[in-house]
Scaffold this motif. Structure first.
Motif, PDB file in Angstrom:
ATOM      1  N   GLU A 155       0.891  -1.292   0.180  1.00  0.00           N
ATOM      2  CA  GLU A 155       0.304  -0.286  -0.124  1.00  0.00           C
ATOM      3  C   GLU A 155       1.085   1.202   0.654  1.00  0.00           C
ATOM      4  N   LYS A 156       0.878   2.323  -0.582  1.00  0.00           N
ATOM      5  CA  LYS A 156       0.644   3.716  -0.382  1.00  0.00           C
ATOM      6  C   LYS A 156       0.907   4.177   1.063  1.00  0.00           C
ATOM      7  N   VAL A 157       2.071   5.222   1.973  1.00  0.00           N
ATOM      8  CA  VAL A 157       2.161   6.194   3.353  1.00  0.00           C
ATOM      9  C   VAL A 157       0.933   5.667   3.204  1.00  0.00           C
ATOM     10  N   LEU A 158       0.383   6.797   2.299  1.00  0.00           N
ATOM     11  CA  LEU A 158      -0.375   7.532   2.551  1.00  0.00           C
ATOM     12  C   LEU A 158      -1.304   7.098   2.619  1.00  0.00           C
ATOM     13  N   ASP A 159      -1.968   6.300   1.898  1.00  0.00           N
ATOM     14  CA  ASP A 159      -3.178   5.477   2.426  1.00  0.00           C
ATOM     15  C   ASP A 159      -3.269   4.871   3.486  1.00  0.00           C
ATOM     16  N   ILE A 160      -1.898   4.299   3.905  1.00  0.00           N
ATOM     17  CA  ILE A 160      -2.170   3.212   5.252  1.00  0.00           C
ATOM     18  C   ILE A 160      -2.431   4.080   5.925  1.00  0.00           C
ATOM     19  N   VAL A 161      -1.896   4.983   6.471  1.00  0.00           N
ATOM     20  CA  VAL A 161      -2.553   6.110   7.717  1.00  0.00           C
ATOM     21  C   VAL A 161      -3.710   7.053   6.871  1.00  0.00           C
ATOM     22  N   ILE A 162      -3.969   7.113   5.856  1.00  0.00           N
ATOM     23  CA  ILE A 162      -5.644   7.792   6.005  1.00  0.00           C
ATOM     24  C   ILE A 162      -6.544   6.113   6.124  1.00  0.00           C
ATOM     25  N   ASN A 163      -6.714   5.146   5.892  1.00  0.00           N
ATOM     26  CA  ASN A 163      -6.598   3.772   6.440  1.00  0.00           C
ATOM     27  C   ASN A 163      -6.968   3.353   7.991  1.00  0.00           C
ATOM     28  N   GLN A 164      -5.993   3.521   8.252  1.00  0.00           N
ATOM     29  CA  GLN A 164      -6.245   3.462  10.326  1.00  0.00           C
ATOM     30  C   GLN A 164      -7.367   5.180  10.240  1.00  0.00           C
ATOM     31  N   ALA A 165      -7.036   6.014  10.068  1.00  0.00           N
ATOM     32  CA  ALA A 165      -8.163   6.851  10.418  1.00  0.00           C
ATOM     33  C   ALA A 165      -9.978   6.195   9.795  1.00  0.00           C
ATOM     34  N   GLY A 166      -9.739   5.657   9.276  1.00  0.00           N
ATOM     35  CA  GLY A 166     -11.149   4.876   8.905  1.00  0.00           C
ATOM     36  C   GLY A 166     -11.547   4.565   9.574  1.00  0.00           C
ATOM     37  N   PHE A 167     -10.595   3.260  10.049  1.00  0.00           N
ATOM     38  CA  PHE A 167     -11.041   1.963  10.971  1.00  0.00           C
ATOM     39  C   PHE A 167     -11.526   2.815  12.315  1.00  0.00           C
TER      40      PHE A 167
ATOM     41  N   GLY B 271     -13.036   5.546  12.288  1.00  0.00           N
ATOM     42  CA  GLY B 271     -14.120   6.331  11.737  1.00  0.00           C
ATOM     43  C   GLY B 271     -14.603   7.527  11.672  1.00  0.00           C
ATOM     44  N   LEU B 272     -13.571   7.967  11.497  1.00  0.00           N
ATOM     45  CA  LEU B 272     -12.589   9.309  11.563  1.00  0.00           C
ATOM     46  C   LEU B 272     -13.540  10.135  10.061  1.00  0.00           C
ATOM     47  N   PRO B 273     -14.154  10.633   9.659  1.00  0.00           N
ATOM     48  CA  PRO B 273     -14.024  11.597   8.415  1.00  0.00           C
ATOM     49  C   PRO B 273     -12.911  11.889   7.810  1.00  0.00           C
ATOM     50  N   ALA B 274     -13.996  11.451   6.147  1.00  0.00           N
ATOM     51  CA  ALA B 274     -12.182  10.939   5.083  1.00  0.00           C
ATOM     52  C   ALA B 274     -11.574  12.734   4.685  1.00  0.00           C
ATOM     53  N   GLY B 275     -11.878  13.935   5.410  1.00  0.00           N
ATOM     54  CA  GLY B 275     -11.187  15.006   5.216  1.00  0.00           C
ATOM     55  C   GLY B 275     -11.058  15.246   6.085  1.00  0.00           C
ATOM     56  N   ILE B 276     -10.981  14.711   7.410  1.00  0.00           N
ATOM     57  CA  ILE B 276     -10.178  15.504   8.137  1.00  0.00           C
ATOM     58  C   ILE B 276      -9.066  14.172   8.506  1.00  0.00           C
ATOM     59  N   ALA B 277      -9.849  12.614   7.838  1.00  0.00           N
ATOM     60  CA  ALA B 277      -8.823  11.670   8.145  1.00  0.00           C
ATOM     61  C   ALA B 277      -7.052  11.930   6.774  1.00  0.00           C
ATOM     62  N   ARG B 278      -7.457  12.860   6.538  1.00  0.00           N
ATOM     63  CA  ARG B 278      -6.925  13.270   5.478  1.00  0.00           C
ATOM     64  C   ARG B 278      -5.740  14.501   5.581  1.00  0.00           C
ATOM     65  N   GLN B 279      -6.427  15.479   6.509  1.00  0.00           N
ATOM     66  CA  GLN B 279      -5.756  16.388   6.870  1.00  0.00           C
ATOM     67  C   GLN B 279      -4.454  15.684   7.842  1.00  0.00           C
TER      68      GLN B 279
END
Ligand code: ADP
Ligand code: ADP
Length: 226
Positions: A92-104, A106-114
């Motif tokens: 997986e790509k570095v950014l996706d790894i961190v964003i997907n974890q935020a998804g676990f 339940g953080l909203p996508a915008g916050i996850a990305r930030q």
């Protein structure tokens, strides 16, 4: 309420080996705490219980007053864990790894990305965001693990041997980063077998050996006696 309270924790593995023989610990909110001990002492077993990778045999564990047996999901939200193994998907790509974890969490996508951007920048990995994790050096993988553990902004960060295999220069920059987030209010517990690491970072320390806590004091008073 303590950030972490462990009472009489014991663990016998399936083969009958007693890795933890009734340990008790309390870590105050805001502390920077070291669990120091030689290889095989029971440090990873303790961390394993905290992230429920290891089922305890007996004892009580509470995180910010939440008993992990009563409400593990609530307890887990308060904790970020950096295990020793690089347990992300290496393809997986570095950014996706961190964003997907935020998804676990339940953080909203915008916050996850930030948040992902914030922590990857702070850890010097933003330039690598689109790189597949397997391409990273060991030190970078370790920092990716830390970014991932912080994305839900836990009140307690637990790191198992965070600088094992990390060179001296990199170790210092990781130390500075950890000091900074502790100063900003995050309670930190790390395991280490280097007294030097505990001395550089931690306020309080417990020494574990053969599954027992043999010392539990401030780093300052321990050093005075050595
Ligand atoms: P540390 O992290 O301090 O090096 P560990 O918690 O990994 O120590 O291990 C404590 C002891 O438990 C060691 O003697 C180790 O060999 C043993 N141990 C760890 N995992 C298992 C397992 N799955 N089955 C049996 N014994 C284990
Ligand atoms: P190694 O190849 O020894 O594992 P890394 O690949 O982990 O080293 O480090 C790559 C570069 O990133 C180094 O030049 C290091 O100084 C830099 N670096 C390490 N930690 C941080 C940090 N927290 N913030 C910014 N840059 C960092």
């Amino acid at each position: 309420i303590p950030a972490l309270s462990i009472e009489n924790l014991s663990k016998s593995y399936d083969n009958g080996f007693e890795a933890l023989k009734g340990i008790s610990l309390e870590v105050k909110q805001g502390d920077f705490f070291a669990l120091l001990g030689p290889n095989g002492a029971g440090k990873s077993t303790t961390i394993g219980v905290l992230c429920s990778l290891v089922a305890k045999t007996a004892g009580k564990v509470a995180v910010f007053g939440i008993d992990i047996d009563d409400d593990f999901p609530a307890a887990k939200k308060c904790i970020g864990i950096v295990p020793q193994e690089f347990n992300f998907n290496h393809f997986e790509k570095v950014l996706d790894i961190v964003i997907n974890q935020a998804g676990f969490y339940g953080l909203p996508a915008g916050i996850a990305r930030q948040r992902a951007e914030k922590y990857l920048r702070e850890l010097g990995l933003w330039d690598k965001r689109d790189v597949s994790a397997r391409m990273l050096s060991g030190g970078m993988k370790r920092r990716l693990m830390i970014a991932r553990a912080l994305v839900h902004e836990p009140k307690l960060l637990i790191l198992d041997e965070p600088t094992a295999g990390v060179d001296i220069e990199m170790r210092r920059s990781m130390w500075d980063f950890l000091k900074k987030i502790n100063a900003a209010g995050t309670t930190i517990i790390l395991t280490t077998h280097y007294l030097e690491e505990a001395e550089a970072l931690c306020r309080n320390i417990a020494i574990i050996n053969h599954g027992k806590i043999v010392e539990n004091t401030s780093v300052r008073s321990l050093l005075k006696r050595l």
